[in-house]
Design a protein around this motif. Sequence first.
Motif, short mmCIF file in Angstrom:
data_model
loop_
_atom_site.label_atom_id
_atom_site.label_comp_id
_atom_site.label_asym_id
_atom_site.label_seq_id
_atom_site.Cartn_x
_atom_site.Cartn_y
_atom_site.Cartn_z
N GLU A 89 29.06 -123.09 -73.63
CA GLU A 89 28.01 -122.63 -72.71
C GLU A 89 27.17 -123.82 -72.26
OE1 GLU A 89 27.31 -118.34 -74.96
OE2 GLU A 89 25.95 -120.02 -75.33
N PHE A 90 26.73 -123.79 -71.01
CA PHE A 90 25.90 -124.90 -70.53
C PHE A 90 25.10 -124.48 -69.30
CE2 PHE A 90 29.83 -125.42 -68.11
CZ PHE A 90 29.38 -125.73 -66.82
N GLY A 147 23.98 -128.50 -72.87
CA GLY A 147 24.97 -127.60 -73.46
C GLY A 147 25.23 -127.92 -74.92
N SER A 148 26.14 -127.17 -75.53
CA SER A 148 26.49 -127.38 -76.92
C SER A 148 27.56 -128.46 -77.04
CB SER A 148 26.99 -126.07 -77.54
OG SER A 148 28.16 -125.62 -76.90
N VAL A 200 31.06 -128.61 -75.16
CA VAL A 200 31.18 -128.84 -73.72
C VAL A 200 31.72 -130.24 -73.48
CG1 VAL A 200 29.95 -128.95 -71.53
CG2 VAL A 200 29.26 -127.28 -73.27
N PRO A 225 27.36 -133.22 -73.25
CA PRO A 225 26.07 -133.03 -72.57
C PRO A 225 25.09 -134.16 -72.84
CG PRO A 225 26.75 -131.04 -73.74
CD PRO A 225 27.65 -132.14 -74.20
N SER A 262 32.21 -120.23 -64.19
CA SER A 262 30.77 -120.50 -64.23
C SER A 262 30.18 -120.15 -62.87
CB SER A 262 30.49 -121.97 -64.56
OG SER A 262 30.97 -122.81 -63.53
N PRO A 315 31.39 -129.10 -65.48
CA PRO A 315 30.24 -129.77 -66.08
C PRO A 315 30.23 -131.27 -65.79
CG PRO A 315 31.84 -129.16 -67.76
CD PRO A 315 32.26 -128.49 -66.50
#
Length: 483
Positions: free
Chosen positions: A37-38, A88-89, A92, A96, A170, A190
């Motif tokens: 998730e981001f 994000g976590s 990702v 991030p 997304s 991303p």
Amino acid sequence: MNRIFTIVILLFSTVGWSQTIVINELDADSPSTDTAEFVELKSQTPNFSTDGYILVFFNGSSSGEDSSYMVIDLNGYTTDNNGLLLIGSTGVAPFPQVVISENVIQNGADAVGLYLASINDFPEGTLATQTNLVDAIVYGTNDSDDTALLALMGETTQYNDNGTNANPKSIQRFVDNMDVESFSTATPTPRRENDGSGSDINPVAISVVETQYSEDESFDITFTSETDVTSDLNFTISLDNYGFDNSDFTGNLSLTIPNGTNTTSTTITLIDDSADEGDEVLQIQFLDLVEPIVASNNYVEVRVVDNDFTIAAWGTPVNSTTGLVQSTQPEGYYDSIDGFADVALRQALQDVIADPTVVRAQTYADVIDILKEADQNPLNSNQVWLVYSEEGRPKLDFQTSSDNTGKWNREHTYPRSRGGFFDIEEDEVADGIDIFWTTKADSLRHGFSDAHALRAADASEEQFSWKSALWTICWSNRNFRKF
């Protein structure tokens, strides 16, 4: 004429930018695992400081009441050469610039807002507002429109994330050649422009064959860039993580990916010392990558198993400890109950075990460290003994996320539902096992964190076992001395 023409073009090119920085992409639901998730922001100019900005997440469910559940402070960060800031976590990729925990962005109907404000303006449970709001997205995963949340955020459209396990999606912001802004769902991008434009990046990935090694073993760390580098890429890494440092290994941490290639590696040898430091975790991380070179992944962890663990003089609870373990009960502890019966006996017992000058409570978070000692596996001092499955498990494998596979956690031997135990926010703060709160006999909250009624258990176990409960009472070698 040329000067006038240039000015006109400049005016047209900025029509699509009513804000200095916007929410550019949102992946609120990476199906099945929720590890990718981001939220991605985009600034009008590259290398833009986000000092003073915050991201606020709002829960649109009936219980959430369109109020805040998480705030991320963006002070100290800047967007990259493409004006992007990825939040994000660790799952990702590329990695991030702002790291958050896994599985914390809710699926919807919910909202995220970018504010020019302080995190103190949004304590948990703050109703969604447009005050100091810079940009917002209201979204869902095939949820009905939250019309109240849309109104609170000043939005008219709730966007839908239609991702699946096989085809993740997304919500992405696009601006067409007429400078008209729109949103649609597409394959996540991303830290790359949604339309494929912008300066190219070249992510470098870290890989190891295994994620666990013992002292005195060697292993390779391989680094692979997405595309061949166009000049020698020199970079350094670190393996330090808490107690693990340069004294625990040998190996080269300064590396080069030669021009025209895309990979290099280093060999790390773990030092076999004689100290029982407990199992440790080294963390492989880049220290000095410079755009367009970025990390594909980072903070890669490898377990280092300490072979210097100690073995107790007694066995595990499945074996008899008769004559090997002595009671730690103070001399004369129950002398004051002699001669009592019925109600008077119950009161006399309460006076002993709930004396507020003696009895103390820890926080629920402190119980984790207490169990590492109290429920230590007699056959391996680096493990805890699990109450239901009757086996050892590394102390490092405490459950910290939604993934409970191979993890251990705290288990109440007397069910919370039966005891009426409850907790407060402070129970989730570990303030130290030698720091106590005064408690009393009828304190249901302190019963929640009573270490005598909590055991280490396989995190996936849910069914209570009376057999386990019996030896919970009878296992006399449990180390209560300090607690």
